[in-house]
Motif scaffolding. Structure first.
Motif, PDB file in Angstrom:
ATOM      1  N   UNK A   1      58.379  16.562  -3.392  1.00 44.93           N
ATOM      2  CA  UNK A   1      56.950  16.559  -3.092  1.00 44.93           C
ATOM      3  C   UNK A   1      56.135  17.297  -4.144  1.00 44.93           C
ATOM      4  N   UNK A   2      54.969  16.762  -4.435  1.00 46.89           N
ATOM      5  CA  UNK A   2      54.007  17.457  -5.277  1.00 46.89           C
ATOM      6  C   UNK A   2      53.364  18.598  -4.494  1.00 46.89           C
ATOM      7  N   UNK A   3      52.658  19.461  -5.169  1.00 49.15           N
ATOM      8  CA  UNK A   3      51.910  20.515  -4.499  1.00 49.15           C
ATOM      9  C   UNK A   3      50.965  19.888  -3.468  1.00 49.15           C
ATOM     10  N   UNK A   4      50.958  20.456  -2.253  1.00 53.21           N
ATOM     11  CA  UNK A   4      50.171  19.956  -1.131  1.00 53.21           C
ATOM     12  C   UNK A   4      50.659  18.592  -0.637  1.00 53.21           C
ATOM     13  N   UNK A   5      51.913  18.273  -0.930  1.00 51.41           N
ATOM     14  CA  UNK A   5      52.479  17.015  -0.467  1.00 51.41           C
ATOM     15  C   UNK A   5      52.790  17.042   1.019  1.00 51.41           C
ATOM     16  N   UNK A   6      52.940  15.848   1.593  1.00 55.46           N
ATOM     17  CA  UNK A   6      53.171  15.715   3.040  1.00 55.46           C
ATOM     18  C   UNK A   6      54.452  14.929   3.298  1.00 55.46           C
ATOM     19  N   UNK A   7      55.311  15.489   4.108  1.00 55.95           N
ATOM     20  CA  UNK A   7      56.542  14.835   4.533  1.00 55.95           C
ATOM     21  C   UNK A   7      56.405  14.444   5.994  1.00 55.95           C
ATOM     22  N   UNK A   8      56.592  13.150   6.295  1.00 54.01           N
ATOM     23  CA  UNK A   8      56.533  12.661   7.665  1.00 54.01           C
ATOM     24  C   UNK A   8      57.907  12.133   8.052  1.00 54.01           C
ATOM     25  N   UNK A   9      58.518  12.743   9.051  1.00 55.71           N
ATOM     26  CA  UNK A   9      59.850  12.367   9.517  1.00 55.71           C
ATOM     27  C   UNK A   9      59.694  11.508  10.767  1.00 55.71           C
ATOM     28  N   UNK A  10      60.255  10.284  10.726  1.00 60.75           N
ATOM     29  CA  UNK A  10      60.086   9.368  11.852  1.00 60.75           C
ATOM     30  C   UNK A  10      61.407   8.990  12.515  1.00 60.75           C
TER      31      UNK A  10
ATOM     32  N   UNK B   1      54.086   2.503  10.499  1.00 58.64           N
ATOM     33  CA  UNK B   1      53.712   2.857   9.127  1.00 58.64           C
ATOM     34  C   UNK B   1      52.245   3.277   9.054  1.00 58.64           C
ATOM     35  N   UNK B   2      51.371   2.504   9.697  1.00 51.93           N
ATOM     36  CA  UNK B   2      49.949   2.837   9.605  1.00 51.93           C
ATOM     37  C   UNK B   2      49.666   4.211  10.223  1.00 51.93           C
TER      38      UNK B   2
ATOM     39  N   UNK C   1      49.480  11.322   7.671  1.00 50.15           N
ATOM     40  CA  UNK C   1      49.614  11.886   6.319  1.00 50.15           C
ATOM     41  C   UNK C   1      48.358  11.686   5.483  1.00 50.15           C
ATOM     42  N   UNK C   2      47.458  10.814   5.905  1.00 51.82           N
ATOM     43  CA  UNK C   2      46.191  10.637   5.194  1.00 51.82           C
ATOM     44  C   UNK C   2      46.322  10.101   3.789  1.00 51.82           C
ATOM     45  N   UNK C   3      47.290   9.212   3.561  1.00 50.79           N
ATOM     46  CA  UNK C   3      47.486   8.653   2.224  1.00 50.79           C
ATOM     47  C   UNK C   3      46.242   7.882   1.794  1.00 50.79           C
ATOM     48  N   UNK C   4      45.822   8.131   0.550  1.00 51.11           N
ATOM     49  CA  UNK C   4      44.613   7.508   0.014  1.00 51.11           C
ATOM     50  C   UNK C   4      44.946   6.731  -1.256  1.00 51.11           C
ATOM     51  N   UNK C   5      44.010   5.891  -1.663  1.00 54.72           N
ATOM     52  CA  UNK C   5      44.158   5.166  -2.926  1.00 54.72           C
ATOM     53  C   UNK C   5      44.369   6.163  -4.059  1.00 54.72           C
ATOM     54  N   UNK C   6      45.279   5.833  -4.960  1.00 54.61           N
ATOM     55  CA  UNK C   6      45.562   6.706  -6.092  1.00 54.61           C
ATOM     56  C   UNK C   6      46.697   7.682  -5.850  1.00 54.61           C
TER      57      UNK C   6
END
Length: 339
Positions: free
Chosen positions: A231-240, A130-131, A138-143
């Protein structure tokens, strides 16, 4: 040592306990006396003959362990963690279903404060995965907002808690009402029953048509179109993972272009030791304090004695579990004279 083996690919009952030599740590590896090990989906696939270990990895099943370091390779510093006697949990490249397992030293982490062997062994596979995928790739950030598929799997329960802990909003999919209830109890803003609801439409409703910033997906082809629509605009999909197939027909690529979407994927097991060590150090700095404070925790569905490994695999395969499935090796006899 005792280890779980199988002579040819097959069902859970093909697994048996064999007596094998204790491995010796070479180079930058340490030898861990295993007290507990996690059961994960790749173990099922390897047993079925669908996921061969990468070159150089142990052919034995098992990708995460907790235990005590009993020996170190010649390239492991003697004055830094992990030293002989340290209690560690580790992401291993194979070989976790055994009383002793070698692992690169950099892939070891200390047991979080207050943890026992079972709970420590429940951490590495899901937390590394996950990390690395959500926060490093994917660079997920707060918010930001994240959709997690399979919300009550080991990966899912970890992802829900980590996204919330890092200041994000998380939505999850699951297959029963009880599973949806667990997702919201762990911090999901909403849980979507994929058997009765259309998840892209629900995400649209929940986000005022905006969509989510990132998706962690283990289904693959069957969900690709729905993921792109979520996905929102500029969204990121990560397939694992590819539990729903490796191909997706009839998917419009125009959506990727017009909404500037990023579609990526990864498998962690073949990555080199340096990359996995980098994940470990980030986890120790950012996540281990949260575990010590009980802000987040591994969710354990069931623990089986080592000899009942076939039952553990059957439970994993029937899909009714919510959280991690563990193997307990703490009561097996050990021969410390043969290391």
């Amino acid at each position: 040592m005792q280890a779980i083996t199988f002579s040819q690919p097959g069902g859970p009952d093909s697994l048996c306990i064999s007596t094998l030599p204790v491995p010796r740590p070479t180079g930058g590896n340490v030898l861990v006396r295993v007290m507990a090990a996690g059961v994960n989906r790749p173990d099922i696939m390897q047993r079925q003959g669908l996921y061969p270990p990468p070159p150089g990895a142990s052919p034995l099943l098992g990708l995460e362990v907790a235990g005590e370091v009993v020996a170190t390779g010649p390239d492991v510093p003697t004055d830094s963690f992990p030293t002989v006697g340290a209690r560690v949990c580790a992401l291993v490249n194979g070989g976790g279903y055994a009383q002793y397992c070698t692992v690169p030293a950099g892939q070891c982490l200390p047991w979080p404060t207050g943890f026992d062997a079972i709970h420590a062994a429940a951490l590495p596979e899901t937390f590394f995965t996950v990390w690395s995928n959500l926060f490093m790739t994917a660079g997920v950030k707060a918010g930001e907002s994240v959709l997690v598929h399979g919300g009550t799997s080991g990966i899912g329960t970890t992802a829900i808690q980590l996204v919330r802990a890092m200041g994000g909003t998380v939505y999850a999919t699951a297959g029963t009402q009880d599973k949806c209830t667990l997702c919201t109890a762990l911090g999901a803003t909403a849980a979507i029953n994929y058997r009765t609801e259309d998840f892209p439409q629900r995400i649209k409703d929940l986000t005022d048509s905006r969509g989510v910033d990132a998706i962690l997906d283990m289904i693959g082809g069957a969900y690709l179109d729905g993921n792109l629509r979520s996905l929102a605009t500029a969204g990121r999909l990560v397939i694992i993972a590819l539990q729903g197939g490796a191909k997706a027909d009839g998917v419009s690529l125009a959506r990727i272009m017009t909404r500037r979407l990023v579609v990526t994927g990864s498998t962690l097991r073949p990555r080199d030791a340096a990359y996995k060590a980098a994940i470990a150090r980030q986890l120790e700095e950012r996540v281990w304090p949260l575990l010590a404070r009980r802000s987040i925790r591994p969710i354990i569905h069931a623990t089986f004695p080592f000899a009942r490994v076939a039952d553990a695999h059957k439970l994993m395969e029937n899909g009714t579990h919510m959280g991690k499935i563990m193997l307990d090796l703490q009561h097996l006899p050990t021969d410390t004279t043969r290391r």
